[in-house]
Design a protein around this motif. Structure first.
Motif, PDB file in Angstrom:
ATOM      1  N   UNK A  76     -16.479  29.899   1.858  1.00  0.00           N
ATOM      2  CA  UNK A  76     -16.471  31.266   1.317  1.00  0.00           C
ATOM      3  C   UNK A  76     -16.778  32.292   2.416  1.00  0.00           C
ATOM      4  N   UNK A  77     -17.734  31.985   3.280  1.00  0.00           N
ATOM      5  CA  UNK A  77     -18.083  32.897   4.370  1.00  0.00           C
ATOM      6  C   UNK A  77     -16.904  33.058   5.335  1.00  0.00           C
ATOM      7  N   UNK A  78     -16.214  31.959   5.615  1.00  0.00           N
ATOM      8  CA  UNK A  78     -15.050  32.022   6.508  1.00  0.00           C
ATOM      9  C   UNK A  78     -13.949  32.873   5.880  1.00  0.00           C
ATOM     10  N   UNK A  79     -13.709  32.699   4.596  1.00  0.00           N
ATOM     11  CA  UNK A  79     -12.691  33.473   3.893  1.00  0.00           C
ATOM     12  C   UNK A  79     -13.023  34.960   3.924  1.00  0.00           C
ATOM     13  N   UNK A  80     -14.270  35.299   3.694  1.00  0.00           N
ATOM     14  CA  UNK A  80     -14.683  36.700   3.724  1.00  0.00           C
ATOM     15  C   UNK A  80     -14.467  37.297   5.108  1.00  0.00           C
ATOM     16  N   UNK A  81     -14.802  36.570   6.150  1.00  0.00           N
ATOM     17  CA  UNK A  81     -14.612  37.056   7.520  1.00  0.00           C
ATOM     18  C   UNK A  81     -13.149  37.285   7.839  1.00  0.00           C
ATOM     19  N   UNK A  82     -12.309  36.329   7.456  1.00  0.00           N
ATOM     20  CA  UNK A  82     -10.874  36.479   7.732  1.00  0.00           C
ATOM     21  C   UNK A  82     -10.271  37.638   6.941  1.00  0.00           C
TER      22      UNK A  82
ATOM     23  N   UNK B 273     -11.786  40.389   6.043  1.00  0.00           N
ATOM     24  CA  UNK B 273     -12.193  41.657   6.670  1.00  0.00           C
ATOM     25  C   UNK B 273     -11.383  41.903   7.938  1.00  0.00           C
ATOM     26  N   UNK B 274     -11.096  40.852   8.703  1.00  0.00           N
ATOM     27  CA  UNK B 274     -10.247  40.999   9.893  1.00  0.00           C
ATOM     28  C   UNK B 274      -8.842  41.432   9.501  1.00  0.00           C
ATOM     29  N   UNK B 275      -8.337  40.852   8.425  1.00  0.00           N
ATOM     30  CA  UNK B 275      -6.988  41.196   7.932  1.00  0.00           C
ATOM     31  C   UNK B 275      -6.935  42.664   7.534  1.00  0.00           C
ATOM     32  N   UNK B 276      -7.967  43.166   6.857  1.00  0.00           N
ATOM     33  CA  UNK B 276      -8.010  44.563   6.439  1.00  0.00           C
ATOM     34  C   UNK B 276      -8.024  45.485   7.645  1.00  0.00           C
ATOM     35  N   UNK B 277      -8.796  45.128   8.699  1.00  0.00           N
ATOM     36  CA  UNK B 277      -8.839  45.947   9.914  1.00  0.00           C
ATOM     37  C   UNK B 277      -7.465  45.991  10.580  1.00  0.00           C
ATOM     38  N   UNK B 278      -6.805  44.845  10.664  1.00  0.00           N
ATOM     39  CA  UNK B 278      -5.480  44.777  11.300  1.00  0.00           C
ATOM     40  C   UNK B 278      -4.467  45.598  10.510  1.00  0.00           C
ATOM     41  N   UNK B 279      -4.476  45.484   9.178  1.00  0.00           N
ATOM     42  CA  UNK B 279      -3.535  46.255   8.350  1.00  0.00           C
ATOM     43  C   UNK B 279      -3.777  47.750   8.489  1.00  0.00           C
ATOM     44  N   UNK B 280      -5.030  48.168   8.589  1.00  0.00           N
ATOM     45  CA  UNK B 280      -5.339  49.585   8.773  1.00  0.00           C
ATOM     46  C   UNK B 280      -4.803  50.075  10.105  1.00  0.00           C
ATOM     47  N   UNK B 281      -4.960  49.269  11.147  1.00  0.00           N
ATOM     48  CA  UNK B 281      -4.444  49.651  12.467  1.00  0.00           C
ATOM     49  C   UNK B 281      -2.922  49.754  12.433  1.00  0.00           C
TER      50      UNK B 281
END
Length: 141
Positions: free
Chosen positions: A10-16, A18-26
């Protein structure tokens, strides 16, 4: 393959995520700077900041009727052009027919003559055959 407990996954999924959201925003920020629009997004305003919805033009009922009538007229013209009457059938004159028959007889006579010459002996004509048969049928005294 190593087994992980549920909390770790679950922690790994949450981290990935959040990274996906940052990349999509960029990505969306770069596309906005390039002037690209996403699906269903209006064009950027002249200052590049706000989005203004494109103005929609509406067509009046009379304009729609005129356009429909013009289209019906075009389709009718197309159908009439396609349904042109076929060309009349050509007829052969009596003189032309006689000329064709004579030429055909002449060709066949040449073919028969060539066959007879190849066979070695000339073929007797019908008139000669009928004379020969008549001579045989009448007794001589």
């Amino acid at each position: 393959m190593a087994r992980y407990d549920e909390g770790f996954l679950r922690a790994a999924l949450t981290g990935y995520e959040s990274e996906k959201a940052k990349i999509e925003a960029a990505i969306t920020e770069i596309q906005a700077q390039l002037g690209h629009r996403g699906p269903g997004r209006p064009k950027a305003g002249p200052d590049g900041e706000g989005h203004t919805a494109p103005k929609r033009r509406t067509m009046g009922a009379s304009a729609r009727r005129r356009i429909a009538a013009a289209q019906r007229k075009r389709w009718a013209a197309l159908k009439n052009a396609q349904a042109a009457p076929p060309k009349p059938k050509r007829k052969l004159s009596a003189a032309g027919r006689r000329a064709i028959i004579e030429a055909t007889k002449k060709r066949w006579a040449a073919i028969r003559a060539a066959k007879a010459k190849a066979a070695g002996k000339p073929k007797a004509s019908k008139a000669a055959k009928s004379r020969k048969l008549a001579a045989q049928a009448t007794p001589t005294a």
